[in-house]
Write a protein that holds these residues in place. Sequence first.
Motif, PDB file in Angstrom:
ATOM      1  N   GLU A 145       2.295 -26.322  -2.108  1.00 21.39           N
ATOM      2  CA  GLU A 145       2.067 -24.879  -2.073  1.00 21.39           C
ATOM      3  C   GLU A 145       2.353 -24.204  -3.408  1.00 21.39           C
ATOM      4  OE1 GLU A 145       4.591 -23.455   0.978  1.00 21.39           O
ATOM      5  OE2 GLU A 145       3.625 -24.596   2.587  1.00 21.39           O
ATOM      6  N   LEU A 146       2.881 -24.931  -4.389  1.00 17.64           N
ATOM      7  CA  LEU A 146       3.271 -24.342  -5.659  1.00 17.64           C
ATOM      8  C   LEU A 146       2.149 -24.477  -6.676  1.00 17.64           C
ATOM      9  CD1 LEU A 146       6.925 -25.732  -5.980  1.00 17.64           C
ATOM     10  CD2 LEU A 146       6.139 -23.651  -4.839  1.00 17.64           C
ATOM     11  N   ASP A 147       1.949 -23.425  -7.469  1.00 22.13           N
ATOM     12  CA  ASP A 147       0.994 -23.523  -8.563  1.00 22.13           C
ATOM     13  C   ASP A 147       1.698 -24.152  -9.770  1.00 22.13           C
ATOM     14  OD1 ASP A 147       2.425 -21.509 -10.024  1.00 22.13           O
ATOM     15  OD2 ASP A 147       1.363 -19.967  -8.914  1.00 22.13           O
ATOM     16  N   PRO A 148       0.979 -24.536 -10.823  1.00 24.52           N
ATOM     17  CA  PRO A 148       1.609 -25.203 -11.976  1.00 24.52           C
ATOM     18  C   PRO A 148       2.746 -24.409 -12.601  1.00 24.52           C
ATOM     19  CG  PRO A 148      -0.771 -25.456 -12.074  1.00 24.52           C
ATOM     20  CD  PRO A 148      -0.499 -24.528 -10.939  1.00 24.52           C
ATOM     21  N   ASP A 149       2.625 -23.081 -12.679  1.00 29.48           N
ATOM     22  CA  ASP A 149       3.696 -22.274 -13.265  1.00 29.48           C
ATOM     23  C   ASP A 149       4.944 -22.296 -12.394  1.00 29.48           C
ATOM     24  OD1 ASP A 149       2.104 -21.612 -15.408  1.00 29.48           O
ATOM     25  OD2 ASP A 149       1.364 -19.750 -14.508  1.00 29.48           O
ATOM     26  N   GLU A 150       4.774 -22.226 -11.083  1.00 33.24           N
ATOM     27  CA  GLU A 150       5.930 -22.281 -10.179  1.00 33.24           C
ATOM     28  C   GLU A 150       6.600 -23.648 -10.238  1.00 33.24           C
ATOM     29  OE1 GLU A 150       4.722 -19.135  -6.653  1.00 33.24           O
ATOM     30  OE2 GLU A 150       3.921 -21.192  -6.590  1.00 33.24           O
ATOM     31  N   LEU A 151       5.797 -24.705 -10.333  1.00 35.60           N
ATOM     32  CA  LEU A 151       6.375 -26.038 -10.453  1.00 35.60           C
ATOM     33  C   LEU A 151       7.150 -26.177 -11.762  1.00 35.60           C
ATOM     34  CD1 LEU A 151       6.681 -28.893  -9.339  1.00 35.60           C
ATOM     35  CD2 LEU A 151       4.522 -29.491 -10.450  1.00 35.60           C
ATOM     36  N   ALA A 152       6.610 -25.627 -12.858  1.00 36.27           N
ATOM     37  CA  ALA A 152       7.296 -25.704 -14.147  1.00 36.27           C
ATOM     38  C   ALA A 152       8.622 -24.950 -14.122  1.00 36.27           C
ATOM     39  CB  ALA A 152       6.399 -25.150 -15.254  1.00 36.27           C
ATOM     40  N   ALA A 225      -0.527 -32.715  -6.050  1.00 39.31           N
ATOM     41  CA  ALA A 225       0.587 -31.791  -6.249  1.00 39.31           C
ATOM     42  C   ALA A 225       1.921 -32.512  -6.180  1.00 39.31           C
ATOM     43  CB  ALA A 225       0.530 -30.677  -5.203  1.00 39.31           C
ATOM     44  N   HIS A 226       2.094 -33.397  -5.215  1.00 46.72           N
ATOM     45  CA  HIS A 226       3.366 -34.103  -5.087  1.00 46.72           C
ATOM     46  C   HIS A 226       3.563 -35.102  -6.219  1.00 46.72           C
ATOM     47  CE1 HIS A 226       2.738 -32.623  -0.927  1.00 46.72           C
ATOM     48  NE2 HIS A 226       4.039 -32.480  -0.950  1.00 46.72           N
ATOM     49  N   ALA A 227       2.471 -35.700  -6.695  1.00 49.83           N
ATOM     50  CA  ALA A 227       2.588 -36.614  -7.829  1.00 49.83           C
ATOM     51  C   ALA A 227       3.099 -35.888  -9.069  1.00 49.83           C
ATOM     52  CB  ALA A 227       1.241 -37.280  -8.108  1.00 49.83           C
ATOM     53  N   ARG A 228       2.582 -34.702  -9.336  1.00 47.27           N
ATOM     54  CA  ARG A 228       3.055 -33.924 -10.486  1.00 47.27           C
ATOM     55  C   ARG A 228       4.537 -33.577 -10.339  1.00 47.27           C
ATOM     56  NH1 ARG A 228      -0.278 -31.809 -14.180  1.00 47.27           N
ATOM     57  NH2 ARG A 228      -2.513 -32.150 -13.912  1.00 47.27           N
ATOM     58  N   ASP A 262       8.835 -34.025 -23.274  1.00 47.95           N
ATOM     59  CA  ASP A 262       9.313 -32.961 -22.402  1.00 47.95           C
ATOM     60  C   ASP A 262       8.380 -32.849 -21.200  1.00 47.95           C
ATOM     61  OD1 ASP A 262       7.296 -30.467 -22.940  1.00 47.95           O
ATOM     62  OD2 ASP A 262       7.586 -31.659 -24.755  1.00 47.95           O
ATOM     63  N   PRO A 263       8.828 -32.188 -20.100  1.00 47.38           N
ATOM     64  CA  PRO A 263       8.026 -32.171 -18.869  1.00 47.38           C
ATOM     65  C   PRO A 263       6.601 -31.665 -19.028  1.00 47.38           C
ATOM     66  CG  PRO A 263      10.248 -31.379 -18.440  1.00 47.38           C
ATOM     67  CD  PRO A 263      10.143 -31.564 -19.923  1.00 47.38           C
ATOM     68  N   VAL A 264       6.416 -30.553 -19.755  1.00 52.17           N
ATOM     69  CA  VAL A 264       5.075 -29.990 -19.889  1.00 52.17           C
ATOM     70  C   VAL A 264       4.159 -30.949 -20.637  1.00 52.17           C
ATOM     71  CG1 VAL A 264       3.725 -28.083 -20.825  1.00 52.17           C
ATOM     72  CG2 VAL A 264       5.965 -27.637 -19.791  1.00 52.17           C
ATOM     73  N   THR A 265       4.645 -31.461 -21.769  1.00 52.22           N
ATOM     74  CA  THR A 265       3.845 -32.402 -22.557  1.00 52.22           C
ATOM     75  C   THR A 265       3.602 -33.691 -21.798  1.00 52.22           C
ATOM     76  OG1 THR A 265       4.797 -31.466 -24.571  1.00 52.22           O
ATOM     77  CG2 THR A 265       3.698 -33.604 -24.759  1.00 52.22           C
ATOM     78  N   ALA A 266       4.626 -34.159 -21.082  1.00 52.95           N
ATOM     79  CA  ALA A 266       4.504 -35.420 -20.356  1.00 52.95           C
ATOM     80  C   ALA A 266       3.430 -35.331 -19.279  1.00 52.95           C
ATOM     81  CB  ALA A 266       5.848 -35.796 -19.740  1.00 52.95           C
ATOM     82  N   LEU A 267       3.409 -34.244 -18.525  1.00 50.23           N
ATOM     83  CA  LEU A 267       2.406 -34.112 -17.476  1.00 50.23           C
ATOM     84  C   LEU A 267       1.004 -33.985 -18.052  1.00 50.23           C
ATOM     85  CD1 LEU A 267       4.192 -31.768 -14.913  1.00 50.23           C
ATOM     86  CD2 LEU A 267       3.873 -34.235 -14.792  1.00 50.23           C
ATOM     87  N   ARG A 268       0.878 -33.289 -19.175  1.00 52.71           N
ATOM     88  CA  ARG A 268      -0.437 -33.148 -19.798  1.00 52.71           C
ATOM     89  C   ARG A 268      -0.932 -34.499 -20.300  1.00 52.71           C
ATOM     90  NH1 ARG A 268       0.828 -29.828 -23.392  1.00 52.71           N
ATOM     91  NH2 ARG A 268       0.979 -31.241 -25.173  1.00 52.71           N
ATOM     92  N   GLU A 269      -0.062 -35.250 -20.969  1.00 59.22           N
ATOM     93  CA  GLU A 269      -0.467 -36.561 -21.481  1.00 59.22           C
ATOM     94  C   GLU A 269      -0.676 -37.561 -20.356  1.00 59.22           C
ATOM     95  OE1 GLU A 269       2.259 -37.858 -24.415  1.00 59.22           O
ATOM     96  OE2 GLU A 269       1.763 -36.264 -25.847  1.00 59.22           O
TER      97      GLU A 269
END
Length: 384
Positions: A145-152, A225-228, A262-269
């Motif tokens: 239920e969370l969008d990327p910003d809420e997850l971050a 979503a759960h994988a992220r 870092d988390p943001v870079t790691a998920l993008r890569e």
Amino acid sequence: MLAELSARLCAALRAEGLPVGADRAARFARSVVAVSPRTADELYWCALATLTADPSDVELLDRVFDRVFGELGVELPSRAASATRTGTDAAPDSSAARTAQQASPPGEREGHREAGRRGDGDGREVRTPTLGAAVERLASRDFAELDPDELASLVEAMRRFRIATPLRRSRRHRAAAAGRQFDMRETLRRARRTGAEPVLLRRRKQRLKPRRLVVLCDISGSMQAHARAMLQLLVSAAGGAEAEVFTFATRLTRLTHVLAADPVTALREAGQAAPDWSGGTRIGESLREFLESHGARGMARSAVVVVISDGWEAGDAALLGEQMARLARLAYRVVWVNPRTAKPGYRPLAGGMAAAWPHCATVVSAHRLDAIGELVEAIAADRK
């Protein structure tokens, strides 16, 4: 003014016999800077936490504090006054309430202190670190239920978790007075100091080291979503970055080197490194590829293996059961994370989850932030 009064308090305590050295004075100064006390009571709590080391010191602190501040009728500068001098906005506290509290006599302050020590509701509240209101609200929501910003925004909360696997004996040894084995090399080396006579037998025992953690994460469309969220947990939590991480959907991809950022870079890569993100699901074939390429060669041996998937198998469920049986024989424990198990009445009656369930040591949901604790405990648990 506050710095001068704090220094006067430390000097007065030393004169009365309390061992307030440079270390305690420095801790007191740091606490004053961090708390920015607005009242004499708040300054008192800073002093109590940093300048005393024994319950017997409290009475002396009370007496000296009241002499330095109470009897002199000193009022501490408020946040509003400090903000006016620095050009920032004043805190929305009532100035009348602050003035009344600052002007309270020593006896009244003493009553507040005693109430606080007893834990009465009328005493001063002691602030404890808690999750922010926004994070508390998100903690009870499913990751789907969370969008990327809420997850971050949950990164800081995830950093409070510590992922640790059980310990195992390594092949290396260390010196130990009560070790079960004799260390003949060290014994003979020490004997050179006593004319080649082994006066003292040296002992040793095996070192302990954490078991390897291997994570296989389903990144198919139903688990996106759960994988992220799980990958963000591995990057953020203490010890999680040391895991061997693989993702799978229609193919197996190793992401261990990618998740070092870092988390943001790691998920993008991770999204760039795994071309089958949000694709179909072939769990059995991915497990077979992992075992033949990495697991059977040593990576999965005596390791804690975490499989993150909802169990929706597009391939042969019998193949998944066979590969899970192989994995269970190699690994120390197999923990399966399935967010769908959080639904009331869930039962693995068909498909891939039914084939994999008998070979799992533990099945957890970890579908939201306040359910991650059960996953951390399952990873740290010893095999029964």
